[in-house]
Design a protein around this motif. Sequence first.
Motif, PDB file in Angstrom:
ATOM      1  N   GLU A  61       0.750  -1.278   0.107  1.00  0.00           N
ATOM      2  CA  GLU A  61       0.090  -0.059  -0.129  1.00  0.00           C
ATOM      3  C   GLU A  61       0.766   1.312   0.084  1.00  0.00           C
ATOM      4  O   GLU A  61       1.774   1.453   0.602  1.00  0.00           O
ATOM      5  N   SER A  62       0.647   2.016  -0.871  1.00  0.00           N
ATOM      6  CA  SER A  62       1.457   3.569  -0.869  1.00  0.00           C
ATOM      7  C   SER A  62       0.398   4.545  -0.573  1.00  0.00           C
ATOM      8  O   SER A  62      -0.870   4.237  -0.666  1.00  0.00           O
ATOM      9  N   ALA A  65      -1.849   3.807  -4.047  1.00  0.00           N
ATOM     10  CA  ALA A  65      -2.465   2.836  -4.569  1.00  0.00           C
ATOM     11  C   ALA A  65      -2.214   1.568  -3.574  1.00  0.00           C
ATOM     12  O   ALA A  65      -1.643   1.586  -2.662  1.00  0.00           O
ATOM     13  N   ALA A  66      -2.938   0.469  -3.848  1.00  0.00           N
ATOM     14  CA  ALA A  66      -2.752  -0.688  -3.263  1.00  0.00           C
ATOM     15  C   ALA A  66      -2.670  -1.636  -4.317  1.00  0.00           C
ATOM     16  O   ALA A  66      -3.609  -2.031  -5.261  1.00  0.00           O
TER      17      ALA A  66
ATOM     18  N   ARG B 151      -9.253 -13.933   6.713  1.00  0.00           N
ATOM     19  CA  ARG B 151      -9.146 -14.280   5.054  1.00  0.00           C
ATOM     20  C   ARG B 151     -10.086 -15.262   4.617  1.00  0.00           C
ATOM     21  O   ARG B 151      -9.870 -16.082   3.725  1.00  0.00           O
ATOM     22  N   LYS B 153     -11.535 -17.668   5.931  1.00  0.00           N
ATOM     23  CA  LYS B 153     -11.144 -19.002   6.141  1.00  0.00           C
ATOM     24  C   LYS B 153     -12.367 -19.454   7.422  1.00  0.00           C
ATOM     25  O   LYS B 153     -12.314 -20.834   7.432  1.00  0.00           O
ATOM     26  N   ARG B 286      -6.770  -1.220   8.961  1.00  0.00           N
ATOM     27  CA  ARG B 286      -6.865  -1.394   7.539  1.00  0.00           C
ATOM     28  C   ARG B 286      -7.973  -2.221   6.906  1.00  0.00           C
ATOM     29  O   ARG B 286      -8.037  -2.367   5.905  1.00  0.00           O
ATOM     30  N   LYS B 287      -8.546  -2.987   7.962  1.00  0.00           N
ATOM     31  CA  LYS B 287      -9.603  -3.726   7.246  1.00  0.00           C
ATOM     32  C   LYS B 287     -11.088  -3.026   7.704  1.00  0.00           C
ATOM     33  O   LYS B 287     -12.040  -3.434   7.356  1.00  0.00           O
ATOM     34  N   LEU B 309      -5.689   7.090   5.091  1.00  0.00           N
ATOM     35  CA  LEU B 309      -5.876   5.496   5.007  1.00  0.00           C
ATOM     36  C   LEU B 309      -6.678   5.168   3.671  1.00  0.00           C
ATOM     37  O   LEU B 309      -7.300   4.204   3.908  1.00  0.00           O
ATOM     38  N   PRO B 311      -6.119   3.899   0.676  1.00  0.00           N
ATOM     39  CA  PRO B 311      -6.032   2.672  -0.135  1.00  0.00           C
ATOM     40  C   PRO B 311      -6.941   1.508   0.437  1.00  0.00           C
ATOM     41  O   PRO B 311      -7.083   0.578   0.090  1.00  0.00           O
ATOM     42  N   ARG B 312      -7.686   2.010   1.827  1.00  0.00           N
ATOM     43  CA  ARG B 312      -8.544   0.571   2.075  1.00  0.00           C
ATOM     44  C   ARG B 312      -9.745   0.770   1.353  1.00  0.00           C
ATOM     45  O   ARG B 312     -10.568  -0.224   1.306  1.00  0.00           O
ATOM     46  N   ILE B 316      -9.854   2.751  -4.548  1.00  0.00           N
ATOM     47  CA  ILE B 316      -8.483   2.561  -4.924  1.00  0.00           C
ATOM     48  C   ILE B 316      -8.147   1.245  -5.006  1.00  0.00           C
ATOM     49  O   ILE B 316      -7.683   0.553  -5.894  1.00  0.00           O
ATOM     50  N   ARG B 317      -8.768   0.431  -3.795  1.00  0.00           N
ATOM     51  CA  ARG B 317      -8.520  -1.076  -3.902  1.00  0.00           C
ATOM     52  C   ARG B 317      -9.404  -2.209  -4.798  1.00  0.00           C
ATOM     53  O   ARG B 317      -9.120  -3.340  -4.858  1.00  0.00           O
ATOM     54  N   LYS B 320     -10.775  -5.660  -4.062  1.00  0.00           N
ATOM     55  CA  LYS B 320     -10.304  -6.016  -3.015  1.00  0.00           C
ATOM     56  C   LYS B 320     -10.431  -5.420  -1.947  1.00  0.00           C
ATOM     57  O   LYS B 320     -10.132  -5.713  -0.507  1.00  0.00           O
TER      58      LYS B 320
END
Lengths: 130, 447
Positions: A61-62, A65-66, B151, B153, B286-287, B309, B311-312, B316-317, B320
Amino acid sequence: MDFPSDLKYTESDEWIRVEGDSATAGITDYAQDQLSDVVYVESLAEPDQDLAKGDPHSTVESVKAAADVYMPIGGQVTEVNEALVDSPELVNSDPYGAAWMVKFTVADASELDGLLDAAAYQKHCEERES
Amino acid sequence: MAYIPHTDTERSEMLATIGVKHIDELYEAIPAEVRFPDLELPEAVSEMEIMAELQALSEANLDVSHATSFLGAGAYNHYIPSMIDHILRRNEFYTAYTPYQPEISQGTLQAIFEYQSLMCQLTGMEVSNASHYDGATALAEAVILALNQHRLKRKRVLLSATIHPHAREVVRTYTQGMGLDIVGDEDCNVGPDQLIGLIDENTTLVAVQYPDFLGHIHDYTAVGEAAQEAGALFCVVVNPFALGMLKPPGEFGADIVVGDGQPLGIPMSFGGPTVGIFTTKDKYVRKMAGRLVGETVDKDGKRGFVLTLTPREQHIRRDKATSNICTNQGLMALASAVYLSVMGKSGLRKAAELAYHKAQYAAERIDGLGGFSLWNEGPFFHEFVVKCPKPVSEINAHLLEYDILGGYDLGNDYPELKDHMLIAVTEMISKEEIEDLVAALAEVDHD
């Protein structure tokens, strides 16, 4: 921009160093430059896990971007780099050394044939810049 | 910024550019018979006449300024300090959109940051997001955080039966198709200790409500410990108003604390808007879904606030991202932040204690009535369950004759609690109003 000649590369900007049947992998100098400041590295792999070529082993992660980081060839994971959890900036400062991401036992050495050497990878980077 | 409408010349130029003679041509895809339907509107009337008409319509509704409400079950009639409206209705807050550009949104960003800080203080947790739509969706996001932490699981989710029925339903709606095993809420008599027996190594999250839907205050410490031992996450659904008096879940092992913020200065408004509180530990940040405001310094070293934060998030993700949530309830979060700052720690405590003591008194008085009995055994906060001699709907119809809004019919959600009413008492209720309720209930036939 660094392209160490003793490494092999993927088109998705991963590098691999092979010593016998052990391998170490990470992301390239070009990749860290494109990502800019890396703030977090998450390992998706665990020791003893079998991963195929192209399976993601980490996420980087930057600030902008991820990105997933993929196995350049398949293998069984032996170690993940814990140092990156507290010092993700190593990816920017030392992408080929301290910022290795995963170590694994090579499953099929012939998969290395499909990878790029330093010269080919450098050309690949230059083509994308133009 | 002034609004500048298009000129006729500009319109002609635009139409010419796309090769269209008249704007009506752009609607040709809509079948002619439905294109410009006759709306059959009544004749226009003056503002004065329409105001009178609307006023009459609104007076057809009974509201809590004209009735005494003992109805809770997730939406409560608390006092709303007038300060809140003064701040909310400032244009800068009222019309603000998501603060993507920090350079022109410091006010909104700071307001959200204060809200986040207050939620952490209230719940005893380390990080809060900028809020979700409501408590129910916040609980669903807690389930999703746990699933992603493991994850995917682990697929078993334990929900206590005394979490608000709507919240549990929303969790099921949100996670449909994910192959989850959502259990634990089949029987409202399953207490926290029995929930422990259901935790296994396939359990991703154990969730309980505090105080629970039936008013009970449980000590969930053992549940939290059992969850931790099995590697599951422990989520507590709170009534934030109750945290004015009760030990915060951060102090008894919660990994995630969620709740509905309506009791904090937000009107009931027939069910919304409200605000979803979501707080957790740093290690899960982050989750965590939703917007997050962070404090930083600008290039001159001055303090500033930004969305962080990022990119969470799904823009962006992409696939995912753990959630598709990319917004918050800015105005309602601000309302709850203003409420807490106006009440202060001691004010919130005082209000919570008033509600608590009035509820204890009401419960005692009703328990003494023939035909009625208090169902709760342990301590309760400001809601309690009463077994009634007649169906709840009949009793409520009777109470309405006295302009009293009776409690919630628990038979709606718990078959074993047919003819049981959930009564809520807030700080707004006076002793006289409790006596009026008791007097009205005393008139109900019983054997």
